[in-house]
Write an enzyme that holds these catalytic residues in place. Sequence first.
Site, PDB file in Angstrom:
ATOM      1  N   ARG A 175     -13.008  88.962 -39.087  1.00 52.64           N
ATOM      2  CA  ARG A 175     -13.718  89.454 -39.041  1.00 52.64           C
ATOM      3  C   ARG A 175     -14.936  89.540 -39.972  1.00 52.64           C
ATOM      4  NH1 ARG A 175      -9.837  94.815 -39.387  1.00 52.64           N
ATOM      5  NH2 ARG A 175      -9.997  93.733 -41.262  1.00 52.64           N
ATOM      6  N   ASP A 251      -5.630 103.501 -45.649  1.00 51.02           N
ATOM      7  CA  ASP A 251      -6.130 102.037 -46.022  1.00 51.02           C
ATOM      8  C   ASP A 251      -6.719 101.937 -44.261  1.00 51.02           C
ATOM      9  OD1 ASP A 251      -3.382 102.248 -44.359  1.00 51.02           O
ATOM     10  OD2 ASP A 251      -3.110 100.471 -44.198  1.00 51.02           O
ATOM     11  N   ASN A 252      -7.147 102.438 -43.841  1.00 47.60           N
ATOM     12  CA  ASN A 252      -7.922 102.051 -42.724  1.00 47.60           C
ATOM     13  C   ASN A 252      -9.344 102.507 -42.533  1.00 47.60           C
ATOM     14  OD1 ASN A 252      -6.036  99.758 -41.317  1.00 47.60           O
ATOM     15  ND2 ASN A 252      -5.139 101.981 -40.292  1.00 47.60           N
TER      16      ASN A 252
HETATM   17  P1  AMP Z   1      -2.614  97.311 -40.040  1.00 44.10           P
HETATM   18  O1  AMP Z   1      -1.338  98.650 -38.757  1.00 44.10           O
HETATM   19  O2  AMP Z   1      -3.103  96.341 -39.499  1.00 44.10           O
HETATM   20  O3  AMP Z   1      -3.660  98.473 -40.678  1.00 44.10           O
HETATM   21  O4  AMP Z   1      -1.743  97.671 -40.938  1.00 44.10           O
HETATM   22  C1  AMP Z   1      -1.089  97.861 -41.994  1.00 44.10           C
HETATM   23  C2  AMP Z   1      -0.474  96.955 -43.061  1.00 44.10           C
HETATM   24  O5  AMP Z   1       0.882  96.250 -42.975  1.00 44.10           O
HETATM   25  C3  AMP Z   1      -1.111  96.304 -43.813  1.00 44.10           C
HETATM   26  O6  AMP Z   1      -0.971  96.332 -44.992  1.00 44.10           O
HETATM   27  C4  AMP Z   1      -0.729  95.259 -42.577  1.00 44.10           C
HETATM   28  O7  AMP Z   1      -1.427  93.568 -44.047  1.00 44.10           O
HETATM   29  C5  AMP Z   1       0.283  94.778 -42.656  1.00 44.10           C
HETATM   30  N1  AMP Z   1       0.547  94.096 -41.659  1.00 44.10           N
HETATM   31  C6  AMP Z   1       0.082  94.430 -40.141  1.00 44.10           C
HETATM   32  N2  AMP Z   1       0.559  93.232 -39.466  1.00 44.10           N
HETATM   33  C7  AMP Z   1       1.344  92.560 -40.328  1.00 44.10           C
HETATM   34  C8  AMP Z   1       2.130  91.264 -39.969  1.00 44.10           C
HETATM   35  N3  AMP Z   1       2.086  90.671 -38.897  1.00 44.10           N
HETATM   36  N4  AMP Z   1       2.592  90.666 -41.293  1.00 44.10           N
HETATM   37  C9  AMP Z   1       3.041  90.896 -42.279  1.00 44.10           C
HETATM   38  N5  AMP Z   1       1.927  92.446 -42.448  1.00 44.10           N
HETATM   39  C10 AMP Z   1       1.300  92.365 -41.528  1.00 44.10           C
HETATM   40 MG    MG Z   2      -4.914  98.291 -41.179  1.00 40.94          MG
END
Ligand code: AMP
Ligand code: MG
Length: 496
Positions: A175, A251-252
């Site tokens: 990314r 966080d997004n």
């Molecule tokens: P996201 O939903 O992608 O914004 O992620 C939210 C949080 O969950 C962040 O801290 C990500 O790093 C963590 N996260 C999402 N998917 C995974 C995964 N498959 N393994 C480890 N951490 C994850």
């Molecule tokens: Mg995220």
Amino acid sequence: MPAALFNFDNSYARDLPGCYVAWPPAPVKTPRLLFLNRELAEELRLDFAAHEESTLAAIFSGNALPEDATPIAQAYAGHQFGNFSPQLGDGRALLIGEVIDRHGRRRDLAFKGSGRTPFSRNGDGKAAVGPMLREVLIGEAMHALGIPTTRALAVIATGEAVYREEPLPGALLTRVAASHIRVGTFEYFAARDEHERVRQLADYGIARHDPELGGAEDRYAQWLLAVAERQAALLAQWMNVGFIHGVMNTDNMSIAGETIDFGPCAFMETYHPGMVFSSIDQHGRYAYARQPAIAQWNLARFAEAILPLLADDADEAVEKATGILAGFGASYRRHWLQGVRAKLGLQAQAADGDSVDTALADDWLALLQAGGADYTLAWRRLADAAEGRPGPLRELFSDASTLEAWLARWQARAEAETRPAAQRAQEMRQVNPWLIPRNHRVEEALDAASTEGDLGPFEDLLKAIKRPFDEDPALTRYAEPAPAGYTESYRTFCGT
Ligand code: AMP
Ligand code: MG
């Protein structure tokens, strides 16, 4: 690997020790290049011409990182659906380095799906082919639509299975972002009372994104305003194109003002302000029409995190932050109205015309909703109506007779301006896309790639969404709405 390929200059790793954990990507079994963004590579001054695909696959899988890469997992917290998680962080991502692009802008290169890190909690740190290609499509579409966004540089198939509800082919995405500093990055350190770190991060963020504020006496307050202003502008663009992010957790949200973290996002088809696609958003917190208010809520969390920087006295700091954030609504509406005027083919009026044009736009949206009209095509066909051909527009409404009074009002407003109708229509076609990534076409493309390893539909769709404003009869299948009933049951999944 020749270091010169990237010329990394890794300021985050260098300047912000304590804000991350140095961590290597997990080795990948059989890396294979699925997607390479050559246009973006050129913008980043990366010369891939002399490299074989297998070499690029080794680089962008993390199996052969360039010598000047410094892979790190960034620490961040976040409010997820309103609840604070003090530790999230890069659980399946790594910032691998920064480059200076052709325009002199510093850009992050980060892996997503590169394996477990100290922030992974129970996750596997991996990603699957479908969601990573989805991130390519939506990022490229947003970019082509002129909306600030992170973009994908490469996608690698890992040759490994990722287990969700079922085994899926694994992938890893690179990314490119203006930075990966999130509202949640500040929340992480603020929640730990590490105020010096918050200050360091803020100084870093100012130097990187708003250097003109560097010397200002009141720079942190001005920075809050600048960050809020970028969000107001971004949200107006999302709303005007019918984009639903789906998971606007803090966080997004990037302080650089880019669209980031394409999880369960989708473009609206039939216009409805309450539209939600995400399977996990059961209460509609992140519904289409709520997005600007949520952005403001997230900015309030940002302001809280940097509060000690705004003034020594706590009450004074709160007062400053409150004053700045109170302006968000008006700023958003200004950006929104500016966008909507262009979409309506109107030029700015004297200030007292704002309420007239706002009412015109609101009434138009109410008509779209009542008539069950496709959001994208209704705007697009308004340009035909501007040239005296309202037929194609009428076809989109269940009862076109509801349109007539509004069309007459709009024509009268438009004709108060002196531009010829053809010119007005042409300008409208430059801001109202003919083609957006339709959900059923995105799913069709990802399905073929994921289940059959057939990248053809993905590549065809990608080509189509890169020219959203050009009407091309050969691409009509991509411009048409989903079959009746599809959108009602369409659900997108998060973190997949
Ligand atoms: P996201 O939903 O992608 O914004 O992620 C939210 C949080 O969950 C962040 O801290 C990500 O790093 C963590 N996260 C999402 N998917 C995974 C995964 N498959 N393994 C480890 N951490 C994850
Ligand atoms: Mg995220």
